[in-house]
Design an enzyme around this catalytic site. Structure first.
Site, mmCIF file in Angstrom:
data_model
loop_
_atom_site.group_PDB
_atom_site.id
_atom_site.type_symbol
_atom_site.label_atom_id
_atom_site.label_comp_id
_atom_site.label_asym_id
_atom_site.label_seq_id
_atom_site.Cartn_x
_atom_site.Cartn_y
_atom_site.Cartn_z
ATOM 1 N N SER A 12 42.428 33.940 33.803
ATOM 2 C CA SER A 12 43.612 34.337 34.575
ATOM 3 C C SER A 12 44.145 33.199 35.427
ATOM 4 C CB SER A 12 43.332 35.561 35.422
ATOM 5 O OG SER A 12 42.190 35.350 36.170
ATOM 6 N N LEU A 13 43.259 32.377 35.983
ATOM 7 C CA LEU A 13 43.771 31.219 36.729
ATOM 8 C C LEU A 13 44.585 30.344 35.776
ATOM 9 C CD1 LEU A 13 40.602 30.246 38.815
ATOM 10 C CD2 LEU A 13 42.727 31.196 39.715
ATOM 11 N N HIS A 24 38.948 44.912 39.505
ATOM 12 C CA HIS A 24 38.948 43.456 39.655
ATOM 13 C C HIS A 24 40.265 42.814 39.244
ATOM 14 C CE1 HIS A 24 37.226 39.505 39.900
ATOM 15 N NE2 HIS A 24 37.387 39.261 38.621
ATOM 16 N N ALA A 73 49.819 30.834 40.717
ATOM 17 C CA ALA A 73 51.028 30.930 39.896
ATOM 18 C C ALA A 73 52.264 30.502 40.689
ATOM 19 C CB ALA A 73 51.178 32.355 39.373
ATOM 20 N N HIS A 109 35.170 44.703 37.289
ATOM 21 C CA HIS A 109 34.142 43.664 37.194
ATOM 22 C C HIS A 109 32.782 44.350 37.300
ATOM 23 C CE1 HIS A 109 31.813 40.058 37.714
ATOM 24 N NE2 HIS A 109 32.891 39.347 37.468
ATOM 25 N N GLU A 124 30.616 31.685 30.430
ATOM 26 C CA GLU A 124 30.694 33.046 30.971
ATOM 27 C C GLU A 124 30.726 34.041 29.830
ATOM 28 O OE1 GLU A 124 33.364 33.789 34.207
ATOM 29 O OE2 GLU A 124 33.183 31.754 34.948
ATOM 30 N N ALA A 148 38.495 33.230 43.742
ATOM 31 C CA ALA A 148 37.968 33.023 42.383
ATOM 32 C C ALA A 148 36.729 32.143 42.478
ATOM 33 C CB ALA A 148 39.023 32.377 41.503
ATOM 34 N N GLN A 149 35.684 32.596 41.832
ATOM 35 C CA GLN A 149 34.417 31.875 41.965
ATOM 36 C C GLN A 149 34.090 31.069 40.713
ATOM 37 O OE1 GLN A 149 31.503 34.926 42.631
ATOM 38 N NE2 GLN A 149 32.037 35.198 44.764
ATOM 39 N N GLY A 150 34.078 31.777 39.571
ATOM 40 C CA GLY A 150 33.496 31.242 38.339
ATOM 41 C C GLY A 150 34.146 29.968 37.855
ATOM 42 N N ARG A 180 33.513 42.298 29.754
ATOM 43 C CA ARG A 180 33.362 43.029 31.016
ATOM 44 C C ARG A 180 33.457 44.537 30.869
ATOM 45 N NH1 ARG A 180 36.777 39.000 34.946
ATOM 46 N NH2 ARG A 180 35.147 37.428 34.912
ATOM 47 N N GLY A 194 49.888 32.119 45.428
ATOM 48 C CA GLY A 194 48.613 31.878 44.755
ATOM 49 C C GLY A 194 48.806 30.770 43.727
ATOM 50 N N ARG A 245 40.591 41.296 29.784
ATOM 51 C CA ARG A 245 40.708 39.851 30.004
ATOM 52 C C ARG A 245 39.382 39.144 29.776
ATOM 53 N NH1 ARG A 245 40.078 36.378 34.809
ATOM 54 N NH2 ARG A 245 39.166 38.119 35.911
HETATM 55 C C1 FAD Z 1 36.777 37.762 43.766
HETATM 56 C C2 FAD Z 1 37.602 37.267 42.608
HETATM 57 C C3 FAD Z 1 37.077 36.326 41.730
HETATM 58 C C4 FAD Z 1 37.824 35.851 40.643
HETATM 59 N N1 FAD Z 1 37.305 34.872 39.844
HETATM 60 C C5 FAD Z 1 38.089 34.333 38.880
HETATM 61 C C6 FAD Z 1 37.632 33.208 38.130
HETATM 62 O O1 FAD Z 1 36.532 32.699 38.342
HETATM 63 N N2 FAD Z 1 38.465 32.711 37.175
HETATM 64 C C7 FAD Z 1 39.695 33.238 36.904
HETATM 65 O O2 FAD Z 1 40.401 32.742 36.021
HETATM 66 N N3 FAD Z 1 40.147 34.291 37.625
HETATM 67 C C8 FAD Z 1 39.392 34.841 38.610
HETATM 68 N N4 FAD Z 1 39.867 35.885 39.341
HETATM 69 C C9 FAD Z 1 41.225 36.373 39.103
HETATM 70 C C10 FAD Z 1 42.223 35.372 39.673
HETATM 71 O O3 FAD Z 1 41.744 34.890 40.903
HETATM 72 C C11 FAD Z 1 43.583 36.000 39.883
HETATM 73 O O4 FAD Z 1 44.002 36.703 38.750
HETATM 74 C C12 FAD Z 1 44.609 34.900 40.167
HETATM 75 O O5 FAD Z 1 44.167 34.116 41.245
HETATM 76 C C13 FAD Z 1 45.952 35.506 40.480
HETATM 77 O O6 FAD Z 1 46.799 34.467 40.887
HETATM 78 P P1 FAD Z 1 48.286 34.799 41.299
HETATM 79 O O7 FAD Z 1 48.908 33.519 41.706
HETATM 80 O O8 FAD Z 1 48.932 35.601 40.254
HETATM 81 O O9 FAD Z 1 48.141 35.792 42.563
HETATM 82 P P2 FAD Z 1 47.388 35.601 43.943
HETATM 83 O O10 FAD Z 1 46.515 34.433 43.954
HETATM 84 O O11 FAD Z 1 46.785 36.900 44.302
HETATM 85 O O12 FAD Z 1 48.583 35.321 44.957
HETATM 86 C C14 FAD Z 1 49.482 36.357 45.303
HETATM 87 C C15 FAD Z 1 50.388 35.873 46.400
HETATM 88 O O13 FAD Z 1 51.427 36.839 46.593
HETATM 89 C C16 FAD Z 1 51.566 37.105 47.972
HETATM 90 N N5 FAD Z 1 52.174 38.425 48.118
HETATM 91 C C17 FAD Z 1 51.758 39.617 47.630
HETATM 92 N N6 FAD Z 1 52.639 40.583 47.954
HETATM 93 C C18 FAD Z 1 53.638 39.984 48.656
HETATM 94 C C19 FAD Z 1 54.850 40.432 49.250
HETATM 95 N N7 FAD Z 1 55.239 41.719 49.232
HETATM 96 N N8 FAD Z 1 55.623 39.518 49.882
HETATM 97 C C20 FAD Z 1 55.278 38.216 49.945
HETATM 98 N N9 FAD Z 1 54.147 37.735 49.403
HETATM 99 C C21 FAD Z 1 53.349 38.603 48.753
HETATM 100 C C22 FAD Z 1 50.158 36.962 48.512
HETATM 101 O O14 FAD Z 1 50.186 36.778 49.907
HETATM 102 C C23 FAD Z 1 49.714 35.714 47.750
HETATM 103 O O15 FAD Z 1 50.257 34.566 48.373
HETATM 104 C C24 FAD Z 1 39.122 36.372 40.425
HETATM 105 C C25 FAD Z 1 39.656 37.322 41.297
HETATM 106 C C26 FAD Z 1 38.910 37.762 42.386
HETATM 107 C C27 FAD Z 1 39.514 38.775 43.323
#
Ligand code: FAD
Length: 535
Positions: free
Chosen positions: A393-394, A353, A14, A244, A116, A47-49, A291, A12, A388
């Site tokens: 979070s992004l 959420h 991160a 959410h 927001e 992520a939409q917003g 929220r 993702g 949060r």
């Molecule tokens: C519908 C929705 C809307 C959102 N809107 C917003 C927004 O507008 N603004 C904002 O700041 N945040 C928003 N968020 C929150 C934000 O999207 C997330 O907190 C953020 O994207 C998390 O990023 P990340 O890189 O930590 O994890 P993720 O993006 O979830 O990536 C996780 C990765 O880990 C991998 N993975 C998981 N388990 C394993 C495993 N066992 N082995 C190998 N790979 C694995 C997955 O396949 C994926 O590649 C939203 C979340 C959702 C669900």
């Protein structure tokens, strides 16, 4: 067995940011693994917003103040200050310049900043209402350009390799716990490999899928948190699950989010018979309250009046063209289900959420286990405290991904040779004698049981009786699932089920232990931490 300088588990925002920054040194070999077949599939994608940056009349101090206020007194001020100070520059450097993300602009070419809930300024950059998709598409395209990054899809991490736990040398017992990589399951070949690395980065995202109602996609089941827990990493703030307020409430629709930006642009929550209700719960913020307050207000309305949903009305507050331009995905999705949001209110309910807690890390993403880093939603930097603030979070994944990469690079530069443990020192995964294939009916049934327990007993409103009941039932399930796991050949679903029950127990126990209501942890039977925020 595969050797790499750095293994990053998760792709993702991160994980991809960490990889992109590490790859700037062509000598580094980086392996990114994801359980998905498409590297961009993740919470990030949905992520939409948008992502917080710095608005026109804005400052790091104002942003920090808003984050601290939403965090309900549990945010770490140093982490918040760091995010507020470094965030806008990281967005520009990594997302705009390196990943080529084109955020929406005004007709004069300036960034168009959105607003927001609980933000005192317009400061959110967005790409329509598909910001996450644009970000992850840009980042994945960028990391694919680097020959020193190896992206492995359909590869699910099973457990971290840690010493002394996985060492054959008994004298390792007297050394501090160290991470040396991970065991991972190649789901197409159904084989398990050892990936040895000098540094391991957990970037596995959230765990919304352990709840019945959630906005998260299927991969968000807490794998990284469970792995870290088994390895002995310190986990904090696990009781703070953010719900959410507004996910689409239509039969057959799974957790489609109606972005907070819709309320940010003026939408108002109504009872099913058309009465606004947020002023009674938050006279100051009304529909743009944090929220936790909005989710509890909706929950309260639904429970006391027997509603199965409430309504969100944007049609009365914005011209139809603006609605379609600003929220094209939400507009299309609702239209495909028979709701024209330029005319009709949208039926919504709260849903799990975001995980505000996680593996405790410092300002460089370091955990308490040597060589093990955690970034993004799986980590707890302290920024989000008990709740949060929207669109942070992004940014947290971006800032800490960048910082972890810097720290890992500085450590690797001090190593003259990569001194990884060898084949003889780490045992192979042993499935000898296991013939039974994982029964999909058992996996689905147990997963649904976990989701129901979490929704009803560890949900928006908690009390000691519900939480104790959840723990008793989850412990029983944990035993059953552990036996299932030990006697069955691995599958991605089985790995996820084992992790889901582990993290469900961690959350329920943390929620029972913390008797004080704060932020998104609300105990109906307990003392009040911040009375004016409760309903
Ligand atoms: C519908 C929705 C809307 C959102 N809107 C917003 C927004 O507008 N603004 C904002 O700041 N945040 C928003 N968020 C929150 C934000 O999207 C997330 O907190 C953020 O994207 C998390 O990023 P990340 O890189 O930590 O994890 P993720 O993006 O979830 O990536 C996780 C990765 O880990 C991998 N993975 C998981 N388990 C394993 C495993 N066992 N082995 C190998 N790979 C694995 C997955 O396949 C994926 O590649 C939203 C979340 C959702 C669900």
């Amino acid at each position: 067995m595969l050797d790499t300088d750095v293994i990053i588990i998760g792709c993702g925002i991160a994980g991809a940011t960490t990889a992109l920054k590490l790859a700037q040194n062509p000598k580094r070999h980086i392996t990114v693994i994801t359980g998905e077949s498409d590297p961009s599939e993740s919470n990030t994608r949905y992520a939409q917003g948008g992502i917080v940056s710095r608005g026109l009349d804005d400052s790091p101090e104002l942003l920090a103040r808003d984050i601290l206020e939403a965090g309900a007194g549990a945010s770490n001020p140093e982490a918040v200050e760091l995010l507020a100070r470094e965030g806008a520059a990281a967005v520009q450097e990594i997302l705009v310049e390196m990943a080529g993300v084109q955020f929406d602009t005004t007709s004069t070419g300036e960034y168009e900043y959105g607003k927001e809930g609980a933000h005192s300024r317009r400061r959110i950059l967005h790409v329509g209402d598909g910001t996450g998709l644009s970000i992850i598409t840009g980042l994945v395209a960028a990391i694919k350009q680097y020959p020193n990054i190896n992206i492995l899809t359909n590869t699910t991490a099973v457990d971290l390799i840690t010493f002394p736990h996985h060492s054959r040398n008994p004298l390792e017992t007297y050394q501090p716990v160290e991470s040396h990589g991970a065991y991972a399951f190649a789901s197409k070949e159904k084989t398990i490999h050892r990936y040895m690395s000098a540094a391991t980065v957990l970037a596995t995202g959230g765990l919304g899928r352990i709840y019945r109602n959630t906005t998260n996609p299927p991969g968000a089941r807490g794998d990284g948190l469970a792995m870290a827990h088994r390895a002995g990493a310190r986990i904090v703030n696990a009781e703070y699950i953010q719900f959410h307020p507004t996910s689409l409430a239509l039969p057959g629709v799974e957790g489609f989010l109606i972005s907070e930006a819709v309320r940010g642009e003026g939408a108002v929550l109504l009872t099913p018979d058309g009465k606004p209700f947020m002023e009674a719960y938050s006279p100051r913020w009304k529909d743009l309250a944090p929220r936790d307050i909005v989710s509890r207000a909706i929950h309260h309305q639904m429970e006391t009046n027997g509603y199965s949903y409430v309504l969100l009305d944007i049609a009365t507050h914005l011209p139809a063209k603006t609605i379609v331009d600003r929220f094209p995905n939400i507009y299309q999705k609702c239209l495909s289900l028979g709701i024209d949001i330029t005319r009709d209110p949208i039926p919504v309910v709260p849903a799990a959420h975001y995980f505000c807690g996680g593996v405790l890390v410092d300002e460089w993403g370091r955990t308490n286990i040597q060589n093990l880093y955690a970034v993004g939603e799986i980590s707890c930097t302290g920024v989000h405290g008990a709740n949060r603030l929207a669109s942070t979070s992004l940014l947290e994944g971006l800032v800490w991904g960048n910082r972890a990469a810097k720290h890992i690079e500085s450590v690797l530069q001090q190593m003259t040779t990569l001194d990884l443990p060898g084949f003889k020192e780490v045992p192979q995964w042993d499935e000898t004698g296991l013939v039974a294939e994982a029964d999909a009916a058992l996996i689905q049934g147990d997963m649904q049981t976990i989701q129901n327990i979490m929704w009803h007993y560890v949900g928006i409103e908690r009390n000691s009786e519900r939480l104790s009941r959840a723990i008793r039932e989850l412990r029983h399930l944990w035993n059953e699932i552990e036996t299932f796991y030990r006697t069955t050949r691995l599958s991605d679903g089985l790995i996820g089920l084992r992790n889901a029950v582990e993290v469900a127990l961690i959350i329920a126990q943390a929620a029972l232990h913390n008797r004080q209501s704060r932020g998104c942890h609300y105990r109906v039977d307990s003392e009040v931490a911040d009375g004016d925020r409760l309903i």
